[in-house]
Design a protein around this motif. Structure first.
Motif, PDB file in Angstrom:
ATOM      1  N   ARG A  21     110.229  15.745  88.490  1.00 27.50           N
ATOM      2  CA  ARG A  21     109.049  15.668  89.352  1.00 27.50           C
ATOM      3  C   ARG A  21     107.792  15.500  88.497  1.00 27.50           C
ATOM      4  O   ARG A  21     107.816  15.703  87.298  1.00 27.50           O
ATOM      5  N   CYS A  22     106.708  15.158  89.165  1.00 28.89           N
ATOM      6  CA  CYS A  22     105.407  15.042  88.511  1.00 28.89           C
ATOM      7  C   CYS A  22     104.649  16.341  88.755  1.00 28.89           C
ATOM      8  O   CYS A  22     104.644  16.850  89.875  1.00 28.89           O
ATOM      9  N   GLU A  23     104.034  16.862  87.695  1.00 27.01           N
ATOM     10  CA  GLU A  23     103.290  18.109  87.814  1.00 27.01           C
ATOM     11  C   GLU A  23     101.947  17.997  87.115  1.00 27.01           C
ATOM     12  O   GLU A  23     101.720  17.095  86.309  1.00 27.01           O
ATOM     13  N   LEU A  24     101.104  18.954  87.404  1.00 22.42           N
ATOM     14  CA  LEU A  24      99.781  19.060  86.803  1.00 22.42           C
ATOM     15  C   LEU A  24      99.700  20.395  86.089  1.00 22.42           C
ATOM     16  O   LEU A  24     100.047  21.425  86.657  1.00 22.42           O
ATOM     17  N   ASP A  35      99.155  18.397  96.617  1.00 22.52           N
ATOM     18  CA  ASP A  35      99.332  16.969  96.916  1.00 22.52           C
ATOM     19  C   ASP A  35     100.441  16.351  96.067  1.00 22.52           C
ATOM     20  O   ASP A  35     101.207  15.518  96.552  1.00 22.52           O
ATOM     21  N   LEU A  36     100.528  16.754  94.796  1.00 17.53           N
ATOM     22  CA  LEU A  36     101.601  16.230  93.932  1.00 17.53           C
ATOM     23  C   LEU A  36     102.967  16.679  94.441  1.00 17.53           C
ATOM     24  O   LEU A  36     103.915  15.893  94.453  1.00 17.53           O
ATOM     25  N   LYS A  40      94.501  23.634  92.686  1.00 13.80           N
ATOM     26  CA  LYS A  40      95.414  24.022  93.772  1.00 13.80           C
ATOM     27  C   LYS A  40      95.664  22.840  94.715  1.00 13.80           C
ATOM     28  O   LYS A  40      96.817  22.550  95.069  1.00 13.80           O
ATOM     29  N   ASN A  41      94.608  22.136  95.116  1.00 11.38           N
ATOM     30  CA  ASN A  41      94.740  21.000  96.027  1.00 11.38           C
ATOM     31  C   ASN A  41      95.556  19.867  95.394  1.00 11.38           C
ATOM     32  O   ASN A  41      96.435  19.280  96.044  1.00 11.38           O
ATOM     33  N   GLY A  71      92.125   9.827  95.635  1.00 10.32           N
ATOM     34  CA  GLY A  71      91.761  10.380  96.938  1.00 10.32           C
ATOM     35  C   GLY A  71      90.817  11.564  96.828  1.00 10.32           C
ATOM     36  O   GLY A  71      90.039  11.833  97.741  1.00 10.32           O
ATOM     37  N   GLN A  72      90.882  12.267  95.722  1.00 13.93           N
ATOM     38  CA  GLN A  72      89.983  13.412  95.521  1.00 13.93           C
ATOM     39  C   GLN A  72      88.866  13.076  94.528  1.00 13.93           C
ATOM     40  O   GLN A  72      88.140  13.963  94.084  1.00 13.93           O
ATOM     41  N   GLU A  73      88.770  11.785  94.200  1.00 11.54           N
ATOM     42  CA  GLU A  73      87.734  11.285  93.289  1.00 11.54           C
ATOM     43  C   GLU A  73      87.734  12.016  91.952  1.00 11.54           C
ATOM     44  O   GLU A  73      86.697  12.388  91.406  1.00 11.54           O
ATOM     45  N   ILE A  74      88.939  12.215  91.417  1.00 11.65           N
ATOM     46  CA  ILE A  74      89.118  12.848  90.109  1.00 11.65           C
ATOM     47  C   ILE A  74      89.514  11.750  89.119  1.00 11.65           C
ATOM     48  O   ILE A  74      90.533  11.075  89.307  1.00 11.65           O
TER      49      ILE A  74
END
Length: 187
Positions: A82-85, A149-150, A144-145, A32-35
């Motif tokens: 949970r899933c994190e970045l 979202d995650l 941050k975004n 969705g963020q084209e990453i």
């Protein structure tokens, strides 16, 4: 080609399937963020316990196995939260599952192994399962975004239901494309 050696636990089939579902949902956040993301190969999902180095020679492998002979490995459950970045400031691109159940047992095992195998302290051990790595340096705003979202998508994924009890600690040889189990240590 360089080979890496590590000790770790691989989830059972049911848990692996559930983790694949998490990757599919989390992938939409990045799409969705084209990453672009380099996702882990599902058959390679694992919880690392200890990195043992690169290109171990045959004598090192034999000595390693000998040191393991008298080690008693307790059985315990591993469960995720949970899933994190970003597992650290210097490693913001890692996408991973946090360990909620079994984290203390994993830390205890790491410290026992460091002592038994005479491996120098490799710093803090953060139990996790890697899902993938972002393929670019993220700006502060992108980080941050994506993190926000995650957090939002985590509530819909039931990650805390993903649990497994490993039967073996695996000694694995990897060239990043293939994983080969060299030895299984019973628990």
């Amino acid at each position: 080609m360089t080979k890496n050696y590590f000790l770790g636990f691989f989830p059972d089939q049911q848990s692996n399937f559930a983790i694949r579902k998490v990757v599919a949902a989390v992938g939409k956040v990045f799409d969705g963020q084209e990453i672009k993301v380099r996702w882990s190969i599902p058959e390679h999902f694992h919880v690392s316990v200890m990195f043992l180095g690169n290109n171990l020679n045959p004598l090192q492998k034999v000595l390693f196995n000998l040191k393991f002979r008298k080690l008693i490995l307790p059985k315990f459950e591993i469960g995720f939260d949970r899933c994190e970045l970003g597992i650290s400031r210097g490693y913001k691109e890692l996408i991973y599952l946090t360990v909620k159940v079994g984290g203390e047992q994993l830390r205890d095992l790491v410290y026992t192994l460091r002592e038994k195998l005479k491996i120098e302290d490799q710093g803090n051990y953060i139990p996790h399962l890697t899902l993938g790595r972002v393929s670019k340096d993220l700006s502060s705003e992108e980080f941050k975004n994506l993190s926000t979202d995650l957090r939002n998508v985590n509530g819909t994924l039931n990650i805390s239901d993903i649990r497994f009890t490993p039967n073996n600690l695996l000694f694995v040889e990897s060239n990043l494309n293939t994983y080969k189990v060299l030895k299984k240590f019973d628990m």
